[in-house]
Design a protein around this motif. Sequence first.
Motif, PDB file in Angstrom:
ATOM      1  N   PRO A  37       0.835  -1.207   0.000  1.00 30.76           N
ATOM      2  CA  PRO A  37       0.000   0.000   0.000  1.00 30.76           C
ATOM      3  C   PRO A  37       0.866   1.251   0.000  1.00 30.76           C
ATOM      4  CG  PRO A  37      -0.006  -1.031   2.172  1.00 30.76           C
ATOM      5  CD  PRO A  37       0.701  -1.983   1.244  1.00 30.76           C
ATOM      6  N   ASN A  38       0.529   2.198  -0.864  1.00 29.38           N
ATOM      7  CA  ASN A  38       1.224   3.473  -0.906  1.00 29.38           C
ATOM      8  C   ASN A  38       0.470   4.462  -0.026  1.00 29.38           C
ATOM      9  OD1 ASN A  38       3.289   3.033  -3.152  1.00 29.38           O
ATOM     10  ND2 ASN A  38       1.388   2.370  -4.123  1.00 29.38           N
ATOM     11  N   VAL A  39       1.203   5.298   0.681  1.00 22.77           N
ATOM     12  CA  VAL A  39       0.588   6.253   1.595  1.00 22.77           C
ATOM     13  C   VAL A  39       0.944   7.668   1.184  1.00 22.77           C
ATOM     14  CG1 VAL A  39       0.462   7.029   3.997  1.00 22.77           C
ATOM     15  CG2 VAL A  39       0.675   4.588   3.501  1.00 22.77           C
ATOM     16  N   GLY A  40      -0.056   8.531   1.149  1.00 23.59           N
ATOM     17  CA  GLY A  40       0.156   9.941   0.858  1.00 23.59           C
ATOM     18  C   GLY A  40      -0.558  10.794   1.885  1.00 23.59           C
ATOM     19  N   ILE A  41       0.126  11.789   2.444  1.00 24.45           N
ATOM     20  CA  ILE A  41      -0.477  12.685   3.430  1.00 24.45           C
ATOM     21  C   ILE A  41      -0.670  14.053   2.788  1.00 24.45           C
ATOM     22  CG2 ILE A  41      -0.181  13.812   5.667  1.00 24.45           C
ATOM     23  CD1 ILE A  41       1.413  11.352   6.552  1.00 24.45           C
ATOM     24  N   VAL A  42      -1.902  14.545   2.827  1.00 21.81           N
ATOM     25  CA  VAL A  42      -2.208  15.823   2.183  1.00 21.81           C
ATOM     26  C   VAL A  42      -2.791  16.790   3.215  1.00 21.81           C
ATOM     27  CG1 VAL A  42      -2.626  14.754  -0.054  1.00 21.81           C
ATOM     28  CG2 VAL A  42      -4.546  15.099   1.500  1.00 21.81           C
ATOM     29  N   SER A  43      -2.616  18.080   2.959  1.00 22.16           N
ATOM     30  CA  SER A  43      -3.208  19.109   3.812  1.00 22.16           C
ATOM     31  C   SER A  43      -4.676  19.274   3.466  1.00 22.16           C
ATOM     32  CB  SER A  43      -2.484  20.448   3.608  1.00 22.16           C
ATOM     33  OG  SER A  43      -1.132  20.330   3.979  1.00 22.16           O
ATOM     34  N   VAL A  44      -5.484  19.478   4.480  1.00 21.50           N
ATOM     35  CA  VAL A  44      -6.917  19.706   4.267  1.00 21.50           C
ATOM     36  C   VAL A  44      -7.128  21.178   3.917  1.00 21.50           C
ATOM     37  CG1 VAL A  44      -9.191  19.717   5.368  1.00 21.50           C
ATOM     38  CG2 VAL A  44      -7.577  17.864   5.845  1.00 21.50           C
ATOM     39  N   PRO A  45      -7.622  21.480   2.713  1.00 28.50           N
ATOM     40  CA  PRO A  45      -7.837  22.885   2.341  1.00 28.50           C
ATOM     41  C   PRO A  45      -8.851  23.544   3.277  1.00 28.50           C
ATOM     42  CG  PRO A  45      -8.105  21.401   0.432  1.00 28.50           C
ATOM     43  CD  PRO A  45      -8.065  20.548   1.661  1.00 28.50           C
ATOM     44  N   ASP A  46      -8.513  24.713   3.812  1.00 27.99           N
ATOM     45  CA  ASP A  46      -9.416  25.438   4.704  1.00 27.99           C
ATOM     46  C   ASP A  46      -9.146  26.928   4.530  1.00 27.99           C
ATOM     47  OD1 ASP A  46     -10.898  26.524   6.798  1.00 27.99           O
ATOM     48  OD2 ASP A  46     -10.514  24.832   8.129  1.00 27.99           O
ATOM     49  N   GLU A  47     -10.047  27.594   3.816  1.00 26.62           N
ATOM     50  CA  GLU A  47      -9.861  29.024   3.524  1.00 26.62           C
ATOM     51  C   GLU A  47      -9.824  29.856   4.800  1.00 26.62           C
ATOM     52  OE1 GLU A  47     -12.998  30.062   0.862  1.00 26.62           O
ATOM     53  OE2 GLU A  47     -12.125  28.963  -0.840  1.00 26.62           O
ATOM     54  N   ARG A  48     -10.443  29.356   5.864  1.00 29.09           N
ATOM     55  CA  ARG A  48     -10.453  30.105   7.122  1.00 29.09           C
ATOM     56  C   ARG A  48      -9.038  30.266   7.674  1.00 29.09           C
ATOM     57  NH1 ARG A  48     -14.977  26.304   9.867  1.00 29.09           N
ATOM     58  NH2 ARG A  48     -13.266  24.871   9.399  1.00 29.09           N
ATOM     59  N   LEU A  49      -8.210  29.235   7.490  1.00 20.98           N
ATOM     60  CA  LEU A  49      -6.821  29.324   7.967  1.00 20.98           C
ATOM     61  C   LEU A  49      -6.051  30.386   7.198  1.00 20.98           C
ATOM     62  CD1 LEU A  49      -5.451  25.710   8.600  1.00 20.98           C
ATOM     63  CD2 LEU A  49      -6.208  27.399  10.253  1.00 20.98           C
ATOM     64  N   ASP A  50      -6.319  30.472   5.892  1.00 24.19           N
ATOM     65  CA  ASP A  50      -5.637  31.488   5.081  1.00 24.19           C
ATOM     66  C   ASP A  50      -5.975  32.891   5.579  1.00 24.19           C
ATOM     67  OD1 ASP A  50      -4.637  29.441   3.469  1.00 24.19           O
ATOM     68  OD2 ASP A  50      -6.372  29.491   2.137  1.00 24.19           O
ATOM     69  N   VAL A  51      -7.241  33.101   5.928  1.00 31.00           N
ATOM     70  CA  VAL A  51      -7.667  34.410   6.448  1.00 31.00           C
ATOM     71  C   VAL A  51      -6.971  34.705   7.781  1.00 31.00           C
ATOM     72  CG1 VAL A  51      -9.639  35.729   7.322  1.00 31.00           C
ATOM     73  CG2 VAL A  51      -9.908  34.287   5.279  1.00 31.00           C
ATOM     74  N   LEU A  52      -6.922  33.710   8.672  1.00 33.44           N
ATOM     75  CA  LEU A  52      -6.282  33.905   9.972  1.00 33.44           C
ATOM     76  C   LEU A  52      -4.782  34.163   9.828  1.00 33.44           C
ATOM     77  CD1 LEU A  52      -8.077  31.144  12.089  1.00 33.44           C
ATOM     78  CD2 LEU A  52      -8.448  33.616  12.192  1.00 33.44           C
ATOM     79  N   ALA A  53      -4.167  33.508   8.832  1.00 39.35           N
ATOM     80  CA  ALA A  53      -2.729  33.711   8.600  1.00 39.35           C
ATOM     81  C   ALA A  53      -2.440  35.156   8.203  1.00 39.35           C
ATOM     82  CB  ALA A  53      -2.232  32.742   7.533  1.00 39.35           C
ATOM     83  N   LYS A  54      -3.341  35.751   7.430  1.00 42.76           N
ATOM     84  CA  LYS A  54      -3.160  37.156   7.033  1.00 42.76           C
ATOM     85  C   LYS A  54      -3.350  38.087   8.233  1.00 42.76           C
ATOM     86  CE  LYS A  54      -4.543  36.560   2.193  1.00 42.76           C
ATOM     87  NZ  LYS A  54      -5.598  36.795   1.173  1.00 42.76           N
ATOM     88  N   MET A  55      -4.245  37.682   9.147  1.00 42.56           N
ATOM     89  CA  MET A  55      -4.503  38.514  10.328  1.00 42.56           C
ATOM     90  C   MET A  55      -3.340  38.477  11.317  1.00 42.56           C
ATOM     91  SD  MET A  55      -8.519  37.648  11.169  1.00 42.56           S
ATOM     92  CE  MET A  55      -8.533  38.639  12.660  1.00 42.56           C
ATOM     93  N   PRO A 288       0.238  34.809  16.986  1.00 40.20           N
ATOM     94  CA  PRO A 288       1.485  35.093  16.257  1.00 40.20           C
ATOM     95  C   PRO A 288       2.424  33.891  16.166  1.00 40.20           C
ATOM     96  CG  PRO A 288       1.442  36.211  18.390  1.00 40.20           C
ATOM     97  CD  PRO A 288       0.076  35.664  18.165  1.00 40.20           C
ATOM     98  N   GLN A 289       2.287  32.935  17.092  1.00 36.25           N
ATOM     99  CA  GLN A 289       3.167  31.763  17.036  1.00 36.25           C
ATOM    100  C   GLN A 289       2.694  30.744  16.005  1.00 36.25           C
ATOM    101  OE1 GLN A 289       3.247  30.569  21.259  1.00 36.25           O
ATOM    102  NE2 GLN A 289       5.430  31.097  21.250  1.00 36.25           N
ATOM    103  N   GLU A 290       1.372  30.504  15.967  1.00 29.98           N
ATOM    104  CA  GLU A 290       0.866  29.475  15.055  1.00 29.98           C
ATOM    105  C   GLU A 290      -0.614  29.684  14.764  1.00 29.98           C
ATOM    106  OE1 GLU A 290       1.224  24.630  14.608  1.00 29.98           O
ATOM    107  OE2 GLU A 290       0.742  25.431  16.585  1.00 29.98           O
ATOM    108  N   VAL A 291      -0.980  29.417  13.520  1.00 20.80           N
ATOM    109  CA  VAL A 291      -2.379  29.297  13.111  1.00 20.80           C
ATOM    110  C   VAL A 291      -2.586  27.833  12.735  1.00 20.80           C
ATOM    111  CG1 VAL A 291      -4.000  29.833  11.251  1.00 20.80           C
ATOM    112  CG2 VAL A 291      -2.767  31.676  12.384  1.00 20.80           C
ATOM    113  N   ARG A 292      -3.613  27.201  13.333  1.00 15.37           N
ATOM    114  CA  ARG A 292      -3.732  25.750  13.137  1.00 15.37           C
ATOM    115  C   ARG A 292      -5.186  25.288  13.173  1.00 15.37           C
ATOM    116  NH1 ARG A 292       0.294  21.305  15.795  1.00 15.37           N
ATOM    117  NH2 ARG A 292      -0.792  19.427  15.106  1.00 15.37           N
ATOM    118  N   ALA A 293      -5.474  24.219  12.418  1.00 14.83           N
ATOM    119  CA  ALA A 293      -6.785  23.564  12.443  1.00 14.83           C
ATOM    120  C   ALA A 293      -6.647  22.226  13.161  1.00 14.83           C
ATOM    121  CB  ALA A 293      -7.291  23.349  11.016  1.00 14.83           C
ATOM    122  N   TRP A 294      -7.642  21.923  13.994  1.00  9.55           N
ATOM    123  CA  TRP A 294      -7.652  20.680  14.763  1.00  9.55           C
ATOM    124  C   TRP A 294      -8.925  19.908  14.419  1.00  9.55           C
ATOM    125  CZ3 TRP A 294      -3.377  19.934  17.894  1.00  9.55           C
ATOM    126  CH2 TRP A 294      -2.595  21.076  18.149  1.00  9.55           C
TER     127      TRP A 294
END
Length: 364
Positions: A37-55, A288-294
């Motif tokens: 089995p091949n394994v691939g890990i991808v980021s979950v797209p979340d536009e809300r994180l992009d907005v928070l990163a700009k803030m 300021p240290q991290e923007v993250r989705a859980w």
Amino acid sequence: MKLGMVGLPNVGKSTLFNALTNAGAESANYPFCTIEPNVGIVSVPDERLDVLAKMYNPEKFTPATLEFVDIAGLVKGASKGEGLGNKFLSNIREVDAIVHVVRCFNDDNIIHVDGSIGAARDIETINLELIFSDIEILERRLDRTKKLMKGDKSLQKEVDFLESLIEHLSNGKSARSYDYSDDERDIIKTSPLLSNKPVIYAANLSEADFTGDINNNKEYKAVCAIAEEEHAEVLPICAQIEAEISDMDDEDKAMFLSDLNLEQSGLARIIKTGYRLLGLISYLTAGPQEVRAWTITNGTKAPQAAGKIHTDFEKGFIRAEIVAFDDLVACGGMAGAKEKGLVRLEGKEYVMKDGDVTLFRFNV
């Protein structure tokens, strides 16, 4: 979330896996080119994180992640060890949900293991192998329960249920299509049934059918009919299109999808469907240290959500300071939200909501 991608050989499974993950699994026009089995890990797209990163302009940006497992193609007799059967089945047991790739396109240049396409037949082939494996598990459990019942008559209810479920499976029906009572759901939780796992049927269409009227494709309609009976999800997809956009940057990808009148990539649609199927939501932390989705299960209370960050957060939970994402953005940040009284103090019984921007207070 861990999704296992399954399907008969040469249905486009590894092509789709490669496109979604860029993991480079071998994809070739012969059966069993995928063995391990091949394994691939991808980021979950979340536009809300992009907005928070700009803030917040944080030092770290950490989206939720999703693991795809590309499992070897299956053939008839897998539950008896045919092909790579037993290996295949053990790999499925480890995933949260199944993405079952079903071939709904004609292409004389791509061999079909049965000589011709037939979505309903292909689904039945794989489902029956999962069902046969489940019957073996349940029969062993039934034998044990009957022996125990000689000294504990209260187990009669479990015996009756197991016999009924085995009969259901013996009629070629998946465990997920069984009408469980609440007590029966509790009983079956301890048996890792393959045909009880949530399923997304990924109907792999040609580009012409996918961008045209997909309801003209009889194979796709057959997949929809089966999914409705099984309480499963159907996701029309074109592995060929996903392969084309996999190497594009975000701007070119958006333009390409727009030209095809598509709002989202296949990856985004699979993730959205998977979250809904498994009852998952995301809460957010920002600073300021991290923007993250859980990622948490819908219905999780605040202390258990805090435990996703660190066990100490759950043990020493005091309260959660929470503001809805939309309110935070409208107020321009946490300070503005506090001024308008939109930051709530929630205790141990608070049930988390999707998009809660959260600061946990704790003491250990």
